[in-house]
Each structure stands twice: as C-alpha cells, then as structure tokens.
Design a protein around this motif. Structure first.
Motif, PDB file in Angstrom:
ATOM      1  N   ASN A  47      45.520  48.799  44.595  1.00  0.00           N
ATOM      2  CA  ASN A  47      44.477  47.906  44.094  1.00  0.00           C
ATOM      3  C   ASN A  47      44.837  46.455  44.403  1.00  0.00           C
ATOM      4  OD1 ASN A  47      43.178  50.153  42.944  1.00  0.00           O
ATOM      5  ND2 ASN A  47      44.328  49.934  41.027  1.00  0.00           N
ATOM      6  N   SER A  48      43.857  45.594  44.282  1.00  0.00           N
ATOM      7  CA  SER A  48      44.074  44.156  44.514  1.00  0.00           C
ATOM      8  C   SER A  48      44.806  43.908  45.826  1.00  0.00           C
ATOM      9  CB  SER A  48      44.864  43.552  43.339  1.00  0.00           C
ATOM     10  OG  SER A  48      44.184  43.761  42.126  1.00  0.00           O
ATOM     11  N   VAL A 106      43.972  44.840  55.682  1.00  0.00           N
ATOM     12  CA  VAL A 106      43.303  44.065  54.647  1.00  0.00           C
ATOM     13  C   VAL A 106      42.847  42.752  55.273  1.00  0.00           C
ATOM     14  CG1 VAL A 106      43.462  43.096  52.338  1.00  0.00           C
ATOM     15  CG2 VAL A 106      44.830  45.110  52.935  1.00  0.00           C
ATOM     16  N   VAL A 154      39.842  47.192  54.547  1.00  0.00           N
ATOM     17  CA  VAL A 154      39.237  46.713  53.307  1.00  0.00           C
ATOM     18  C   VAL A 154      39.360  45.202  53.237  1.00  0.00           C
ATOM     19  CG1 VAL A 154      39.658  48.813  51.998  1.00  0.00           C
ATOM     20  CG2 VAL A 154      41.382  47.020  52.010  1.00  0.00           C
ATOM     21  N   GLN A 155      38.560  44.585  52.398  1.00  0.00           N
ATOM     22  CA  GLN A 155      38.648  43.150  52.181  1.00  0.00           C
ATOM     23  C   GLN A 155      39.710  42.852  51.129  1.00  0.00           C
ATOM     24  OE1 GLN A 155      34.628  41.952  51.189  1.00  0.00           O
ATOM     25  NE2 GLN A 155      34.200  41.492  53.322  1.00  0.00           N
ATOM     26  N   THR A 156      40.175  41.633  51.128  1.00  0.00           N
ATOM     27  CA  THR A 156      41.103  41.173  50.101  1.00  0.00           C
ATOM     28  C   THR A 156      40.537  41.480  48.717  1.00  0.00           C
ATOM     29  OG1 THR A 156      41.982  39.428  51.515  1.00  0.00           O
ATOM     30  CG2 THR A 156      42.260  39.162  49.144  1.00  0.00           C
ATOM     31  N   GLY A 178      40.284  44.502  47.534  1.00  0.00           N
ATOM     32  CA  GLY A 178      39.780  45.859  47.525  1.00  0.00           C
ATOM     33  C   GLY A 178      40.842  46.886  47.183  1.00  0.00           C
ATOM     34  N   SER A 179      40.428  48.148  47.211  1.00  0.00           N
ATOM     35  CA  SER A 179      41.319  49.255  46.847  1.00  0.00           C
ATOM     36  C   SER A 179      41.257  50.369  47.881  1.00  0.00           C
ATOM     37  CB  SER A 179      40.908  49.846  45.491  1.00  0.00           C
ATOM     38  OG  SER A 179      41.022  48.897  44.457  1.00  0.00           O
ATOM     39  N   LEU A 180      42.348  51.094  47.978  1.00  0.00           N
ATOM     40  CA  LEU A 180      42.421  52.305  48.785  1.00  0.00           C
ATOM     41  C   LEU A 180      43.336  53.289  48.063  1.00  0.00           C
ATOM     42  CD1 LEU A 180      42.971  51.022  52.456  1.00  0.00           C
ATOM     43  CD2 LEU A 180      40.974  52.253  51.620  1.00  0.00           C
TER      44      LEU A 180
END
Length: 117
Positions: free
Chosen positions: A83-84, A115, A11-13, A15-17
């Motif tokens: 998150n974040s 990330v 994921v990009q900075t 983002g969430s998983l």
C-alpha cells in the motif's frame, strides 16, 4: 522446487498492489519465505520475510507500515500486500525460500512493479 511470483504491474504513487508467490516441490510449511527486490542498476535488497508458521514477520525499514506479508500454507502461497506505493518501490520483486538465516534460494522468476510519480 519452484516459486512463481505474480501480481506486479503499473500503479500511480499512493496506489496498491498484492503480489502472490506460489510454491511447489517442497514441504511449504517447513520454510520461511522472503520477498526481495531489485531496482534497475541497484543491488537486490530484502523487503519482507514470514516464518514457516506465519507467526513472525520481518520488514525492511523502508516498507514497514506500508507492506504486509502473509501466507496460506494450505495453498502453498505467500502474499505481499503493498500500500501507499512510492516511485522508489519500483523494482522486480522476487520471492525465495530462506534456506538458512538471511540466505535465500529457489528464486522465482520475479514480477515487475512500476510506480509512476
């Protein structure tokens, strides 16, 4: 006893998983479950823990306010909502059973979280 972690990815900075940890072979609601992580070349570190009932949760300072741990005892599953996300969250994330205070066993195979900046 088997724990299987899943849900990792790239994921990009910001983002969430959501990670999942499915457990079998134990009386699930008798045990606290923890998430720990290990970055490349780093020591394994504590991320979060949830009590057997789900009533109490504990977080590492580095993730407090961004990560949320929860559990569904009917499904024998623990979740970690992240998150974040930041590049420093990049690691293999493991779930494990807390067999005594701050001591973990029955590690799952881990799930990679990456990330990108």
């Amino acid at each position: 006893v088997q724990l299987q972690a899943s849900g990792g990815g790239l994921v990009q900075t910001g983002g969430s998983l959501r990670l999942s940890c499915a457990a079998s072979g134990l009386t699930f609601d008798d045990y606290a479950i923890g998430w720990l992580r290990q970055g490349s070349g780093k020591e394994r570190e504590f991320v979060a823990k949830i009590s057997y009932s789900g009533k109490f949760t504990y977080y590492a300072q580095s993730v407090k306010g961004r990560f949320t741990i929860s559990r569904d005892n009917a499904e024998n599953t623990v979740y970690l909502q992240m998150n974040s996300l930041k590049p420093e969250d990049t690691a293999v994330y493991y779930c494990a059973v807390e067999v005594s205070t701050s001591t973990y066993d029955y590690w799952g195979q881990g799930t990679q979280v990456t990330v990108s900046s």
